[in-house]
Design a protein around this motif. Sequence first.
Motif, mmCIF file in Angstrom:
data_model
loop_
_atom_site.group_PDB
_atom_site.id
_atom_site.type_symbol
_atom_site.label_atom_id
_atom_site.label_comp_id
_atom_site.label_asym_id
_atom_site.label_seq_id
_atom_site.Cartn_x
_atom_site.Cartn_y
_atom_site.Cartn_z
ATOM 1 N N MET A 59 0.700 -1.118 0.040
ATOM 2 C CA MET A 59 -0.094 0.034 -0.009
ATOM 3 C C MET A 59 0.962 1.167 -0.042
ATOM 4 O O MET A 59 2.057 1.300 0.764
ATOM 5 C CB MET A 59 -0.911 0.057 1.283
ATOM 6 C CG MET A 59 -1.620 -1.329 1.438
ATOM 7 S SD MET A 59 -2.183 -1.192 3.059
ATOM 8 C CE MET A 59 -3.002 -2.916 3.329
ATOM 9 N N PRO A 60 0.477 2.478 -0.817
ATOM 10 C CA PRO A 60 1.133 3.551 -0.655
ATOM 11 C C PRO A 60 1.237 4.083 0.864
ATOM 12 O O PRO A 60 0.103 4.087 1.554
ATOM 13 C CB PRO A 60 0.145 4.517 -1.413
ATOM 14 C CG PRO A 60 -0.618 3.637 -2.399
ATOM 15 C CD PRO A 60 -0.952 2.455 -1.276
ATOM 16 N N ILE A 61 2.114 4.765 1.200
ATOM 17 C CA ILE A 61 2.310 5.367 2.566
ATOM 18 C C ILE A 61 2.268 6.852 2.384
ATOM 19 O O ILE A 61 3.338 7.070 1.739
ATOM 20 C CB ILE A 61 3.483 4.824 3.450
ATOM 21 C CG1 ILE A 61 3.340 3.124 3.748
ATOM 22 C CG2 ILE A 61 3.405 5.506 4.748
ATOM 23 C CD1 ILE A 61 4.809 2.796 4.214
ATOM 24 N N LEU A 237 2.742 2.619 -5.835
ATOM 25 C CA LEU A 237 1.665 1.974 -5.805
ATOM 26 C C LEU A 237 0.269 2.538 -5.778
ATOM 27 O O LEU A 237 -0.757 1.732 -5.710
ATOM 28 C CB LEU A 237 1.882 0.977 -4.305
ATOM 29 C CG LEU A 237 2.883 0.267 -4.079
ATOM 30 C CD1 LEU A 237 2.843 -0.649 -2.599
ATOM 31 C CD2 LEU A 237 3.010 -1.103 -5.130
ATOM 32 N N MET A 238 0.173 4.106 -5.598
ATOM 33 C CA MET A 238 -0.877 4.484 -5.925
ATOM 34 C C MET A 238 -1.658 3.977 -7.238
ATOM 35 O O MET A 238 -2.724 4.066 -7.367
ATOM 36 C CB MET A 238 -0.625 5.991 -5.829
ATOM 37 C CG MET A 238 -0.427 6.674 -4.459
ATOM 38 S SD MET A 238 -0.242 8.524 -4.542
ATOM 39 C CE MET A 238 -0.411 8.822 -2.926
ATOM 40 N N ARG A 239 -0.896 3.763 -8.202
ATOM 41 C CA ARG A 239 -1.332 3.441 -9.329
ATOM 42 C C ARG A 239 -2.002 2.007 -9.391
ATOM 43 O O ARG A 239 -2.846 1.835 -10.294
ATOM 44 C CB ARG A 239 -0.375 3.817 -10.729
ATOM 45 C CG ARG A 239 0.068 5.033 -10.891
ATOM 46 C CD ARG A 239 1.047 5.134 -12.102
ATOM 47 N NE ARG A 239 1.616 6.529 -11.979
ATOM 48 C CZ ARG A 239 0.983 7.732 -12.724
ATOM 49 N NH1 ARG A 239 -0.055 7.319 -13.203
ATOM 50 N NH2 ARG A 239 1.558 8.750 -12.876
ATOM 51 N N ASP A 240 -1.420 1.130 -8.639
ATOM 52 C CA ASP A 240 -1.551 -0.143 -8.455
ATOM 53 C C ASP A 240 -3.192 -0.102 -7.696
ATOM 54 O O ASP A 240 -4.000 -0.930 -8.132
ATOM 55 C CB ASP A 240 -0.815 -0.878 -7.731
ATOM 56 C CG ASP A 240 0.637 -1.286 -8.374
ATOM 57 O OD1 ASP A 240 0.384 -0.833 -9.635
ATOM 58 O OD2 ASP A 240 1.351 -1.796 -7.879
ATOM 59 N N VAL A 241 -3.210 0.666 -6.649
ATOM 60 C CA VAL A 241 -4.647 0.789 -5.840
ATOM 61 C C VAL A 241 -5.739 1.371 -6.978
ATOM 62 O O VAL A 241 -6.746 0.943 -6.764
ATOM 63 C CB VAL A 241 -4.234 1.751 -4.627
ATOM 64 C CG1 VAL A 241 -5.766 1.911 -3.932
ATOM 65 C CG2 VAL A 241 -3.524 0.972 -3.709
ATOM 66 N N PHE A 242 -5.161 2.258 -7.713
ATOM 67 C CA PHE A 242 -6.167 3.111 -8.555
ATOM 68 C C PHE A 242 -6.720 1.889 -9.625
ATOM 69 O O PHE A 242 -7.800 1.896 -10.049
ATOM 70 C CB PHE A 242 -5.523 4.149 -9.510
ATOM 71 C CG PHE A 242 -6.196 4.671 -10.337
ATOM 72 C CD1 PHE A 242 -6.975 5.969 -10.055
ATOM 73 C CD2 PHE A 242 -6.099 4.486 -11.880
ATOM 74 C CE1 PHE A 242 -7.713 6.561 -11.213
ATOM 75 C CE2 PHE A 242 -7.067 4.874 -12.737
ATOM 76 C CZ PHE A 242 -7.858 6.081 -12.358
ATOM 77 N N GLY A 243 -5.747 1.125 -9.980
ATOM 78 C CA GLY A 243 -6.248 -0.196 -11.055
ATOM 79 C C GLY A 243 -7.252 -1.001 -10.181
ATOM 80 O O GLY A 243 -7.945 -1.415 -11.026
#
Length: 259
Positions: A59-61, A237-243
């Motif tokens: 997760m992004p921190i 990981l922001m882009r991963d969460v967005f995905g």
Amino acid sequence: MASAPQNVQLPLFYKALEPLSSEAHANFKVREADSAPFVVDQHAVPVTVEEFPLVQRHMPIVFTLGDEAVPIALMGMNEGVNVFFDENGRLLDGTIYLPAYIRRYPYLLAKLRPEAQELSLCFDPTTETLGAFEDGIPLFADGKPTEIVTNILSFNESFEEAGVRTGNFMNDLKEMGLLMDGEITIQPEGAEQPFVYRGFQMVNEEKLADLRGDQLRKIHKNGMLPLIYAHLFSLSLMRDVFGRQMAQGKMPKPEIALQ
């Protein structure tokens, strides 16, 4: 029987607090939880510095706004969205690291009175995992706490200690002027407008690179540098969460702030 904590501003997840008592809760048992419905609509949870190495893999921190900023793990890019739990509060991927703040619920160390020096083990009485059940693990036996209570208390004490260290870390970031307002723009393929996320803080990499002398030696010596880089690495990981949000059909309109 101890009275409930007074004038307590309840933290995230908690609807009420009641001190755990061998008298009032002599027949209480705890059931193993297979879901966490309280986290379903939460897009961010606090994390401690000890967790950075584990959290940054999943997760992004980022850091909250304001002078009393705290580190948080993003479990969704928009308020009300959590991409790691289903609508019933069940974890979608058992390999994901679950922040201690979530695992701590429904327990909490709190002062029973504003002037009290010691913290007492309390719990949220609205939880479905604690009660006078026929099944479950007893919290007390012969008026004394059982092993599970001892373990719960130990976990909460460790969490509080980690909170102090996290506060020191945040104070150092602030004193060194390393925090800045963050912004990320994500342009999904086929979308007419980008999604712009603001409302958080992050470490300023230029200022970090410019540190010299005593400040640079300090972050090397006290272990801050690996934590800072864990935070910076996690931002991808922001882009991963967005995905994940897109895949789950939980997308808002473009140009929506993170918080």
